[in-house]
Design a protein around this motif. Sequence first.
Motif, PDB file in Angstrom:
ATOM      1  N   LEU A  18      59.181  -5.112  -3.245  1.00 46.64           N
ATOM      2  CA  LEU A  18      59.043  -5.718  -4.571  1.00 46.64           C
ATOM      3  C   LEU A  18      59.794  -7.044  -4.642  1.00 46.64           C
ATOM      4  CD1 LEU A  18      57.901  -5.274  -7.423  1.00 46.64           C
ATOM      5  CD2 LEU A  18      60.042  -4.145  -8.017  1.00 46.64           C
ATOM      6  N   VAL A  19      61.002  -7.095  -4.109  1.00 41.10           N
ATOM      7  CA  VAL A  19      61.767  -8.344  -4.106  1.00 41.10           C
ATOM      8  C   VAL A  19      61.046  -9.407  -3.276  1.00 41.10           C
ATOM      9  CG1 VAL A  19      63.952  -9.427  -3.472  1.00 41.10           C
ATOM     10  CG2 VAL A  19      63.949  -7.151  -4.455  1.00 41.10           C
ATOM     11  N   THR A  20      60.442  -8.990  -2.174  1.00 42.53           N
ATOM     12  CA  THR A  20      59.684  -9.936  -1.354  1.00 42.53           C
ATOM     13  C   THR A  20      58.523 -10.511  -2.141  1.00 42.53           C
ATOM     14  OG1 THR A  20      60.270  -8.691   0.644  1.00 42.53           O
ATOM     15  CG2 THR A  20      58.421 -10.206   0.818  1.00 42.53           C
ATOM     16  N   ALA A  21      57.875  -9.685  -2.961  1.00 43.32           N
ATOM     17  CA  ALA A  21      56.796 -10.189  -3.821  1.00 43.32           C
ATOM     18  C   ALA A  21      57.319 -11.231  -4.803  1.00 43.32           C
ATOM     19  CB  ALA A  21      56.152  -9.019  -4.573  1.00 43.32           C
ATOM     20  N   PHE A  22      58.481 -10.974  -5.388  1.00 43.51           N
ATOM     21  CA  PHE A  22      59.069 -11.945  -6.312  1.00 43.51           C
ATOM     22  C   PHE A  22      59.373 -13.258  -5.597  1.00 43.51           C
ATOM     23  CE2 PHE A  22      61.008  -8.116  -8.733  1.00 43.51           C
ATOM     24  CZ  PHE A  22      59.811  -7.922  -9.413  1.00 43.51           C
ATOM     25  N   LEU A  23      59.861 -13.170  -4.360  1.00 42.93           N
ATOM     26  CA  LEU A  23      60.161 -14.384  -3.607  1.00 42.93           C
ATOM     27  C   LEU A  23      58.885 -15.177  -3.309  1.00 42.93           C
ATOM     28  CD1 LEU A  23      62.867 -13.055  -1.109  1.00 42.93           C
ATOM     29  CD2 LEU A  23      63.210 -14.612  -3.025  1.00 42.93           C
ATOM     30  N   CYS A  24      57.812 -14.467  -3.005  1.00 44.15           N
ATOM     31  CA  CYS A  24      56.533 -15.152  -2.786  1.00 44.15           C
ATOM     32  C   CYS A  24      56.083 -15.876  -4.044  1.00 44.15           C
ATOM     33  CB  CYS A  24      55.464 -14.147  -2.356  1.00 44.15           C
ATOM     34  SG  CYS A  24      55.647 -13.523  -0.670  1.00 44.15           S
ATOM     35  N   LEU A  25      56.320 -15.266  -5.189  1.00 48.18           N
ATOM     36  CA  LEU A  25      55.967 -15.903  -6.455  1.00 48.18           C
ATOM     37  C   LEU A  25      56.791 -17.173  -6.655  1.00 48.18           C
ATOM     38  CD1 LEU A  25      53.976 -15.208  -8.699  1.00 48.18           C
ATOM     39  CD2 LEU A  25      55.838 -14.093  -9.930  1.00 48.18           C
ATOM     40  N   GLY A  26      58.064 -17.118  -6.276  1.00 50.81           N
ATOM     41  CA  GLY A  26      58.891 -18.320  -6.332  1.00 50.81           C
ATOM     42  C   GLY A  26      58.395 -19.381  -5.362  1.00 50.81           C
ATOM     43  N   GLY A  27      57.947 -18.940  -4.187  1.00 50.42           N
ATOM     44  CA  GLY A  27      57.408 -19.881  -3.216  1.00 50.42           C
ATOM     45  C   GLY A  27      56.160 -20.587  -3.710  1.00 50.42           C
ATOM     46  N   LEU A  28      55.371 -19.902  -4.522  1.00 52.85           N
ATOM     47  CA  LEU A  28      54.168 -20.524  -5.078  1.00 52.85           C
ATOM     48  C   LEU A  28      54.526 -21.711  -5.975  1.00 52.85           C
ATOM     49  CD1 LEU A  28      52.030 -17.367  -5.934  1.00 52.85           C
ATOM     50  CD2 LEU A  28      51.516 -19.092  -4.206  1.00 52.85           C
ATOM     51  N   LEU A  29      55.661 -21.627  -6.652  1.00 51.21           N
ATOM     52  CA  LEU A  29      56.106 -22.752  -7.472  1.00 51.21           C
ATOM     53  C   LEU A  29      56.463 -23.943  -6.595  1.00 51.21           C
ATOM     54  CD1 LEU A  29      58.448 -20.878  -9.982  1.00 51.21           C
ATOM     55  CD2 LEU A  29      56.047 -21.498 -10.274  1.00 51.21           C
ATOM     56  N   TRP A  30      57.114 -23.670  -5.473  1.00 49.64           N
ATOM     57  CA  TRP A  30      57.469 -24.734  -4.537  1.00 49.64           C
ATOM     58  C   TRP A  30      56.226 -25.432  -4.005  1.00 49.64           C
ATOM     59  CZ3 TRP A  30      62.190 -26.373  -2.199  1.00 49.64           C
ATOM     60  CH2 TRP A  30      62.034 -27.208  -1.107  1.00 49.64           C
ATOM     61  N   GLU A  31      55.226 -24.638  -3.684  1.00 50.54           N
ATOM     62  CA  GLU A  31      54.059 -25.205  -3.027  1.00 50.54           C
ATOM     63  C   GLU A  31      53.096 -25.863  -3.999  1.00 50.54           C
ATOM     64  OE1 GLU A  31      54.027 -25.627  -0.091  1.00 50.54           O
ATOM     65  OE2 GLU A  31      55.443 -24.187   0.706  1.00 50.54           O
ATOM     66  N   ARG A  32      53.336 -25.802  -5.302  1.00 49.74           N
ATOM     67  CA  ARG A  32      52.464 -26.480  -6.261  1.00 49.74           C
ATOM     68  C   ARG A  32      52.995 -27.887  -6.490  1.00 49.74           C
ATOM     69  NH1 ARG A  32      51.826 -27.632 -11.499  1.00 49.74           N
ATOM     70  NH2 ARG A  32      53.826 -26.734 -12.124  1.00 49.74           N
ATOM     71  N   PRO A  33      52.359 -28.893  -5.907  1.00 54.62           N
ATOM     72  CA  PRO A  33      52.874 -30.263  -6.003  1.00 54.62           C
ATOM     73  C   PRO A  33      52.760 -30.808  -7.422  1.00 54.62           C
ATOM     74  CG  PRO A  33      50.719 -30.278  -4.958  1.00 54.62           C
ATOM     75  CD  PRO A  33      51.102 -28.834  -5.127  1.00 54.62           C
ATOM     76  N   THR A  34      53.665 -31.722  -7.764  1.00 60.04           N
ATOM     77  CA  THR A  34      53.648 -32.345  -9.081  1.00 60.04           C
ATOM     78  C   THR A  34      53.562 -33.865  -8.998  1.00 60.04           C
ATOM     79  OG1 THR A  34      56.073 -32.385  -9.071  1.00 60.04           O
ATOM     80  CG2 THR A  34      55.011 -30.473 -10.078  1.00 60.04           C
TER      81      THR A  34
END
Length: 438
Positions: free
Chosen positions: A159-175
């Motif tokens: 479950l924690v790994t899933a949360f980390l992946c969700l955080g990684g998705l924020l990193w990979e979304r360029p602005t």
Amino acid sequence: MSATLPLESRRCFSLAASLSAFLFYALCFVLPSGYSYGAGLVLLASVWFFISNKTVSGLSVEDKRLALVLGGTFLVALAAFLGHGNKPKTLDQVSRCLLLIPVLFFLIKIPPRVGYLWSGVAVGGITAACIAAWQKFGLGIERPSGFMTSAIPFGDLSLVTAFLCLGGLLWERPTDGRAMNNLKFAMLLCGFLCGIFASFVSGTRGGWLAVPLVLVLFCTSLLPKMAVRQKITGVLIVLVGLGGTFGVLRDDLYARYDTTVTELQQYVEGDRSATSIGLRLEAWSVAAAHIAQRPILGWGHEEYINSVEALTQEGEIGRSVGGLSNTHNNYLEVWLHQGVFGLAMLIALYSLPFFYFCKRLGSDRRNVMALAISGASVVASFAVFSLTQVILGRNNGVIFYLLSVALLWGCMRNEEGRVWSDGDPKGGLITGIDELPS
């Protein structure tokens, strides 16, 4: 980075830190004690770093306070060990706090390349789901546990790994107008969905209590800054993950819910130790009664076992409670055996990094915010897990927690002080080592 080290040495240390981050998460579920490979590598790298560098400079007040909490946690446990005459094994897990101090300083000075970290997290989530599906549907194991000691840590860490992946998705979304890397996004999205699936398959009920808290962290950090289209996309991703998993495991989830309600009813009606929940509640009651007798200094391990055995012989408590290996609550466990000082250090071990990560949730730099949300999610999850299990009393739990905090903290501190461009020199999947700034 340390100015005293030559460029080639810094590149080698950076590679070691990056590989450690990748291996730590990528092997966590696929091998017995898989987390230990990355953890061992970063420990060796940190030792060699300090042998080469001799000194540590440029640490912030926050860095030093985190180190003090780690050292204080170990010293309180050491004092309890000496005062109660406990066996050396009682210092096993807490010794990781002491070992993490050089690792923390090393990762602050030379953090891993974040692309390696996110790649490892994504691979970890995917492999967790593969192993869970194999054990559940291939081997017919009711509650998959991977290669870990039981289904509980397997489900919680998935479950924690899933949360980390969700955080990684924020990193990979360029602005900044750059095109999104579809491979990186797909890997992290898959890791998120797979981590959720593995957790649900494990049937770890206590871990699910962390989901609402982590969702609140993400929502309060992101929703005010997101356009309507982005909000809808984010909500859909979460709903698809939860809904898809629920659809596959609907019968199992209903069964776990019915079991929970039944066990609570049995406990209320007086059957206090015949069920999983009943055993936990009874163990908490027994521990609380002992804590009330010695709230300041606590009980020695052998002393407590003997006391519980005496109560069992007298018929005061059920024999099943006396057979439990611990209290199934990290806060009660520490308070029971280390007194109020141990409880204070455990709370500090959770609250201090949580507060420091949360300070960055409103950062204008998306990379900093992504790492801050990930770090806060790890801390919040473990704080919740500790309500129903002694998760820091297991090697997999304590190492996963401590090293995750150190890795995310080092990366976040580095992002706050970066002097190179925002051209994402450190954010890709594993494609080689870029030239470090001199």
